[in-house]
Write an enzyme that holds these catalytic residues in place. Structure first.
Site, mmCIF file in Angstrom:
data_model
loop_
_atom_site.group_PDB
_atom_site.id
_atom_site.type_symbol
_atom_site.label_atom_id
_atom_site.label_comp_id
_atom_site.label_asym_id
_atom_site.label_seq_id
_atom_site.Cartn_x
_atom_site.Cartn_y
_atom_site.Cartn_z
ATOM 1 N N GLY A 96 0.827 -1.185 -0.016
ATOM 2 C CA GLY A 96 0.003 0.052 -0.015
ATOM 3 C C GLY A 96 0.952 1.279 -0.078
ATOM 4 N N ILE A 142 2.610 4.771 1.363
ATOM 5 C CA ILE A 142 3.095 5.448 2.557
ATOM 6 C C ILE A 142 2.167 5.665 3.535
ATOM 7 C CG2 ILE A 142 4.627 7.122 3.522
ATOM 8 C CD1 ILE A 142 5.786 7.617 0.527
ATOM 9 N N GLY A 143 1.983 5.194 4.876
ATOM 10 C CA GLY A 143 1.071 5.366 5.567
ATOM 11 C C GLY A 143 -0.093 4.784 5.479
ATOM 12 N N ALA A 144 -0.295 3.693 4.762
ATOM 13 C CA ALA A 144 -1.523 3.052 4.592
ATOM 14 C C ALA A 144 -1.861 1.945 5.766
ATOM 15 C CB ALA A 144 -1.367 2.253 3.299
ATOM 16 N N GLY A 145 -0.752 1.551 6.341
ATOM 17 C CA GLY A 145 -0.972 0.787 7.785
ATOM 18 C C GLY A 145 -0.346 -0.665 7.247
ATOM 19 N N LYS A 146 0.722 -0.777 6.495
ATOM 20 C CA LYS A 146 1.180 -1.967 6.162
ATOM 21 C C LYS A 146 1.900 -2.845 7.298
ATOM 22 C CE LYS A 146 3.622 -0.329 3.286
ATOM 23 N NZ LYS A 146 3.276 1.076 3.250
ATOM 24 N N THR A 147 2.513 -2.285 7.966
ATOM 25 C CA THR A 147 3.421 -2.872 9.149
ATOM 26 C C THR A 147 2.579 -3.018 10.145
ATOM 27 O OG1 THR A 147 5.289 -1.668 8.610
ATOM 28 C CG2 THR A 147 5.318 -2.655 10.716
ATOM 29 N N ASP A 171 5.896 -6.915 4.899
ATOM 30 C CA ASP A 171 5.158 -5.699 4.591
ATOM 31 C C ASP A 171 5.630 -5.116 3.340
ATOM 32 O OD1 ASP A 171 7.566 -4.820 5.330
ATOM 33 O OD2 ASP A 171 6.653 -3.397 6.844
ATOM 34 N N GLU A 219 9.027 12.548 7.067
ATOM 35 C CA GLU A 219 7.945 12.200 6.386
ATOM 36 C C GLU A 219 7.013 13.535 6.562
ATOM 37 O OE1 GLU A 219 7.349 7.407 6.475
ATOM 38 O OE2 GLU A 219 6.077 8.605 7.745
#
Length: 207
Positions: A10, A12-17, A85, A146
């Site tokens: 996803g 940047i900042g989508a919540g992958k991790t 991720d 960021e």
């Protein structure tokens, strides 16, 4: 579950991790997280993108390759579940956005040499989030370098991912992140677990 290697991707900042950690904990899986903090060029790139884009992307590609190669070589393909991720292809996608044409052409040659050596995931979970949601998450996690990411850059990243997914037969589960919250709503996570019990053909499938 029939999938042995699941990748979450996803913008940047989508919540992958966050989701990768939850899935790995639930399934007691091996977890591969991108080690972005080790890239010494990242803060410099956000300050002077044209000057530091090439070393930034080279460093990312080398680190991702080494990490995936080492972890997946240790995998027992018959018993171990691996959750990561990031896709290795993201190296090429971000390079396409960030590099000048001659730099990108060289980068692609290097990528094409090493990419076939890696195992590809059985399933891609793509976290699709609009720019305001991404900016909200970026602000909340408060990484200093960021905070000045432009909306236009996030749109470019989104478009590059969508182009790749539509043009390649990747088995993809597409999640609308405006409608789910895996941290605050356990029911959303339960729905995802149920979805992972299903068999999917190559292509995009919406949850």
């Amino acid at each position: 579950m029939n999938y042995k290697y699941i990748t979450i991707e996803g913008n940047i900042g989508a919540g992958k991790t966050t989701l990768a950690n939850k899935l790995a904990a639930h399934f007691n899986a091996k977890l591969i997280l991108e080690e972005f903090a080790d890239n010494p060029f990242l803060p410099k790139f956000y300050e002077k993108p044209q000057q530091y884009a090439f070393p930034l992307e080279l460093f990312f590609m080398a680190e991702r390759y080494k990490q995936l190669k080492d972890m997946l070589q240790m995998q027992d393909m018959f018993s171990d579940l691996v959750v990561s991720d990031y896709l290795f292809i993201k190296s090429l996608l971000f390079a396409k956005i960030n590099l000048k044409e001659e730099e990108y052409n060289l980068y692609q040659k290097l990528f094409d040499i090493i990419n076939p050596q890696l195992v590809q995931p059985d399933l891609l979970i793509f976290l699709n989030a609009p720019v305001p949601k991404l900016q909200q998450n970026i602000k909340h996690r408060n990484r200093s370098y960021e905070q000045q990411i432009a909306d236009e850059y996030l749109v470019s990243v989104h478009d590059m991912y969508m182009q790749y997914i539509r043009q390649h037969p990747v088995r993809t589960l597409m999640l609308d992140m405006t409608k789910v919250d895996f941290v605050k709503n356990p029911a959303d996570f339960d729905k995802l677990l149920q979805a992972l019990d299903k068999e999917y053909e190559p292509g995009i499938h919406y949850l």
